[in-house]
Design a protein around this motif. Structure first.
Motif, PDB file in Angstrom:
ATOM      1  N   ASN A  34       0.139  -1.907   7.190  1.00 26.88           N
ATOM      2  CA  ASN A  34       1.144  -1.393   8.296  1.00 26.88           C
ATOM      3  C   ASN A  34       1.422  -2.518   9.409  1.00 26.88           C
ATOM      4  OD1 ASN A  34      -1.378   0.117   8.445  1.00 26.88           O
ATOM      5  ND2 ASN A  34      -0.742  -0.050  10.679  1.00 26.88           N
ATOM      6  N   HIS A  35       0.300  -3.463   9.501  1.00 29.41           N
ATOM      7  CA  HIS A  35       0.324  -4.615  10.532  1.00 29.41           C
ATOM      8  C   HIS A  35       1.053  -5.786   9.924  1.00 29.41           C
ATOM      9  CE1 HIS A  35      -1.841  -3.287  14.116  1.00 29.41           C
ATOM     10  NE2 HIS A  35      -2.123  -2.228  13.299  1.00 29.41           N
ATOM     11  N   ASP A  36       1.485  -5.560   8.681  1.00 30.98           N
ATOM     12  CA  ASP A  36       1.960  -6.959   7.856  1.00 30.98           C
ATOM     13  C   ASP A  36       3.711  -7.055   8.067  1.00 30.98           C
ATOM     14  OD1 ASP A  36      -0.541  -8.535   6.882  1.00 30.98           O
ATOM     15  OD2 ASP A  36      -0.717  -6.514   5.735  1.00 30.98           O
ATOM     16  N   GLN A  37       3.988  -8.022   7.665  1.00 32.86           N
ATOM     17  CA  GLN A  37       5.445  -8.174   7.398  1.00 32.86           C
ATOM     18  C   GLN A  37       5.946  -9.084   6.474  1.00 32.86           C
ATOM     19  OE1 GLN A  37       7.943 -10.440   8.137  1.00 32.86           O
ATOM     20  NE2 GLN A  37       9.690  -9.021   8.732  1.00 32.86           N
ATOM     21  N   ARG A  38       6.673  -8.353   5.467  1.00 31.74           N
ATOM     22  CA  ARG A  38       6.678  -9.037   4.010  1.00 31.74           C
ATOM     23  C   ARG A  38       7.315 -10.441   4.226  1.00 31.74           C
ATOM     24  NH1 ARG A  38       8.997  -4.021   3.503  1.00 31.74           N
ATOM     25  NH2 ARG A  38       7.630  -2.391   2.314  1.00 31.74           N
ATOM     26  N   GLY A  46      11.978  -6.477  -4.095  1.00 32.64           N
ATOM     27  CA  GLY A  46      11.889  -6.730  -2.595  1.00 32.64           C
ATOM     28  C   GLY A  46      10.317  -6.437  -1.913  1.00 32.64           C
ATOM     29  N   PHE A  47       9.685  -5.736  -2.995  1.00 31.63           N
ATOM     30  CA  PHE A  47       8.354  -5.104  -2.245  1.00 31.63           C
ATOM     31  C   PHE A  47       7.337  -6.084  -2.920  1.00 31.63           C
ATOM     32  CE2 PHE A  47      11.236  -1.245  -2.162  1.00 31.63           C
ATOM     33  CZ  PHE A  47      10.959  -1.051  -0.789  1.00 31.63           C
ATOM     34  N   VAL A  48       6.066  -6.241  -2.223  1.00 33.54           N
ATOM     35  CA  VAL A  48       4.923  -6.778  -2.821  1.00 33.54           C
ATOM     36  C   VAL A  48       3.935  -5.731  -3.765  1.00 33.54           C
ATOM     37  CG1 VAL A  48       2.962  -8.315  -2.105  1.00 33.54           C
ATOM     38  CG2 VAL A  48       4.919  -8.271  -0.557  1.00 33.54           C
ATOM     39  N   GLN A  49       4.746  -5.895  -4.951  1.00 35.02           N
ATOM     40  CA  GLN A  49       3.843  -5.073  -6.041  1.00 35.02           C
ATOM     41  C   GLN A  49       3.958  -5.727  -7.248  1.00 35.02           C
ATOM     42  OE1 GLN A  49       4.939  -0.510  -4.769  1.00 35.02           O
ATOM     43  NE2 GLN A  49       5.955  -1.272  -6.585  1.00 35.02           N
ATOM     44  N   TYR A  50       2.676  -5.950  -7.995  1.00 36.69           N
ATOM     45  CA  TYR A  50       2.518  -6.537  -9.117  1.00 36.69           C
ATOM     46  C   TYR A  50       1.413  -6.303  -9.687  1.00 36.69           C
ATOM     47  CZ  TYR A  50      -0.612  -8.958  -5.794  1.00 36.69           C
ATOM     48  OH  TYR A  50      -1.710  -9.322  -4.923  1.00 36.69           O
ATOM     49  N   LEU A  85       5.335 -13.626   3.033  1.00 38.73           N
ATOM     50  CA  LEU A  85       5.847 -14.514   1.919  1.00 38.73           C
ATOM     51  C   LEU A  85       6.206 -15.893   2.161  1.00 38.73           C
ATOM     52  CD1 LEU A  85       8.173 -11.663   0.321  1.00 38.73           C
ATOM     53  CD2 LEU A  85       5.822 -12.806  -0.971  1.00 38.73           C
ATOM     54  N   SER A  86       6.628 -16.128   3.201  1.00 44.16           N
ATOM     55  CA  SER A  86       6.867 -17.503   3.575  1.00 44.16           C
ATOM     56  C   SER A  86       5.553 -18.470   3.655  1.00 44.16           C
ATOM     57  CB  SER A  86       7.438 -17.712   5.163  1.00 44.16           C
ATOM     58  OG  SER A  86       6.427 -17.416   5.986  1.00 44.16           O
ATOM     59  N   GLN A  87       4.698 -17.628   3.764  1.00 51.89           N
ATOM     60  CA  GLN A  87       3.163 -18.550   3.629  1.00 51.89           C
ATOM     61  C   GLN A  87       2.555 -18.444   2.425  1.00 51.89           C
ATOM     62  OE1 GLN A  87       2.029 -20.838   5.985  1.00 51.89           O
ATOM     63  NE2 GLN A  87       4.040 -20.527   7.006  1.00 51.89           N
ATOM     64  N   PHE A  88       2.688 -17.361   1.735  1.00 52.39           N
ATOM     65  CA  PHE A  88       2.313 -16.957   0.344  1.00 52.39           C
ATOM     66  C   PHE A  88       3.350 -17.169  -0.705  1.00 52.39           C
ATOM     67  CE2 PHE A  88      -1.108 -15.730   3.255  1.00 52.39           C
ATOM     68  CZ  PHE A  88      -2.054 -16.294   2.994  1.00 52.39           C
ATOM     69  N   THR A 127       2.625  -0.165  -0.031  1.00 53.14           N
ATOM     70  CA  THR A 127       2.844   1.141   0.894  1.00 53.14           C
ATOM     71  C   THR A 127       3.298   1.003   2.340  1.00 53.14           C
ATOM     72  OG1 THR A 127       0.303   1.026   1.454  1.00 53.14           O
ATOM     73  CG2 THR A 127       0.984   2.384  -0.531  1.00 53.14           C
ATOM     74  N   LEU A 128       3.744  -0.417   2.582  1.00 50.99           N
ATOM     75  CA  LEU A 128       4.301  -0.674   4.044  1.00 50.99           C
ATOM     76  C   LEU A 128       5.827  -0.035   4.195  1.00 50.99           C
ATOM     77  CD1 LEU A 128       4.434  -2.190   6.677  1.00 50.99           C
ATOM     78  CD2 LEU A 128       5.091  -4.161   5.291  1.00 50.99           C
ATOM     79  N   GLU A 129       6.020   0.541   5.362  1.00 54.12           N
ATOM     80  CA  GLU A 129       7.075   0.905   5.779  1.00 54.12           C
ATOM     81  C   GLU A 129       7.274   0.310   7.310  1.00 54.12           C
ATOM     82  OE1 GLU A 129       9.770   4.649   7.412  1.00 54.12           O
ATOM     83  OE2 GLU A 129       8.986   4.733   5.430  1.00 54.12           O
ATOM     84  N   GLU A 130       7.840  -0.895   7.291  1.00 55.74           N
ATOM     85  CA  GLU A 130       7.748  -1.625   8.792  1.00 55.74           C
ATOM     86  C   GLU A 130       8.196  -0.798   9.947  1.00 55.74           C
ATOM     87  OE1 GLU A 130       9.755  -5.495   8.457  1.00 55.74           O
ATOM     88  OE2 GLU A 130       8.693  -5.920   6.570  1.00 55.74           O
TER      89      GLU A 130
END
Length: 282
Positions: A78-82, A97-101, A86-89, A115-118
């Motif tokens: 919840n403290h992250d920003q997608r 659009g979700f970081v799922q893999y 993604l600009s750094q990774f 599980t992030l909802e900004e």
């Protein structure tokens, strides 16, 4: 297979300090993981990677992970920003659009969920994410599968950190994972404590944080009456080790701190070790 886990790093909590407390704690954990024998096959970093969603903190996180001799797989907290993450990774996979893999880990596979909802502290899991998970689970119905995410879908007893079992995202995730006997467990973060439970018929292991821990306070809390209870404590930075032995997932918790050694494997301890091993089937 040995899987290390760190969580709730909160890098950048003290953004203008080059000797930031949370960076020192992160480096302490990574140093211990690098010295393990055997070295972990991989490292999971399960969300709240940084504290304020800023690019510089993700850049410093990338620098911290650069010394790892094993692959690092990250998920969103919840403290992250997608977008900033993604600009750094940019090599981290994204689905809709979700970081799922998926991670192919040889004898098992991992499904990393977002599980992030900004703007929200608690978890989220929408229909788009659920459709992705259902599709992945349907592809391999017999292979041992570990679910990896930031938010635990369970009540933990610490009221201000609880997840309510009737939250819509919990129900949606439960429906996805119902009657999936090949799911061997779920590993999470978020609560800043070592906690183990059962949910949906499989174990849930919550990893303690590398940042300071949440205090164990199980009494109800009244948001209108501050009572001076402990909330955050500077216990040592911690991590988890998940060992897949081919049958079960076994979780160990450890602190990245100096330990007072009371016994070592020397000639005095040799008879005990021999006798213990001799009791086991050949």
């Amino acid at each position: 297979m040995l899987i290390a886990q760190i969580t709730d790093i909160h890098l950048g909590f003290d953004p203008d300090n080059p000797a930031e407390f949370n960076r020192k704690r992160l480096d302490q954990v990574i140093a211990m993981l690098r010295e393990l024998d055997p070295v972990p096959d991989m490292l999971l970093a399960t969300g709240d990677l940084i504290d304020r969603g800023d690019e510089d903190s993700y850049r410093r996180l990338r620098n911290a992970f650069s010394v790892c001799p094993f692959p690092v797989h990250m998920c969103m907290g919840n403290h992250d920003q997608r977008d900033t993450f993604l600009s750094q990774f940019p090599d981290v996979p994204v689905a809709d659009g979700f970081v799922q893999y998926e991670v192919d880990a040889g004898p098992i596979r991992l499904l990393v969920l977002d599980t992030l909802e900004e703007g929200r502290h608690g978890g989220a899991f929408c229909e788009v994410r659920a459709n992705w998970l259902n599709a992945r689970l349907a592809e391999q119905t017999a292979r041992p599968t570990l679910i990896v995410q930031h938010h635990p879908p369970i009540e933990v007893g610490i009221e201000w950190m609880n997840t309510h079992p009737e939250e819509p995202w919990v129900q949606r995730l439960r429906n996805c994972l119902a009657n999936r006997p090949n799911v061997i467990g779920m590993v999470c973060g978020h609560v800043h404590r070592a906690i183990v439970s059962q949910w949906n018929g499989f174990p849930v292991a919550i990893c303690p944080s590398s940042a300071p821990q949440v205090a164990l306070e199980l009494a109800p809390i009244d948001p209108d009456r501050p009572d001076g209870r402990n909330m955050i404590i500077a216990d040592p930075p911690a991590f988890a080790l998940h060992w897949w032995n081919g049958r079960e997932l076994i979780t160990h918790y450890e602190t990245a701190d100096e330990h007072v050694m009371l016994a070592r494997f020397d000639e005095k301890m040799q008879p005990l070790v021999r006798s213990l091993l001799a009791e086991r089937p050949v």
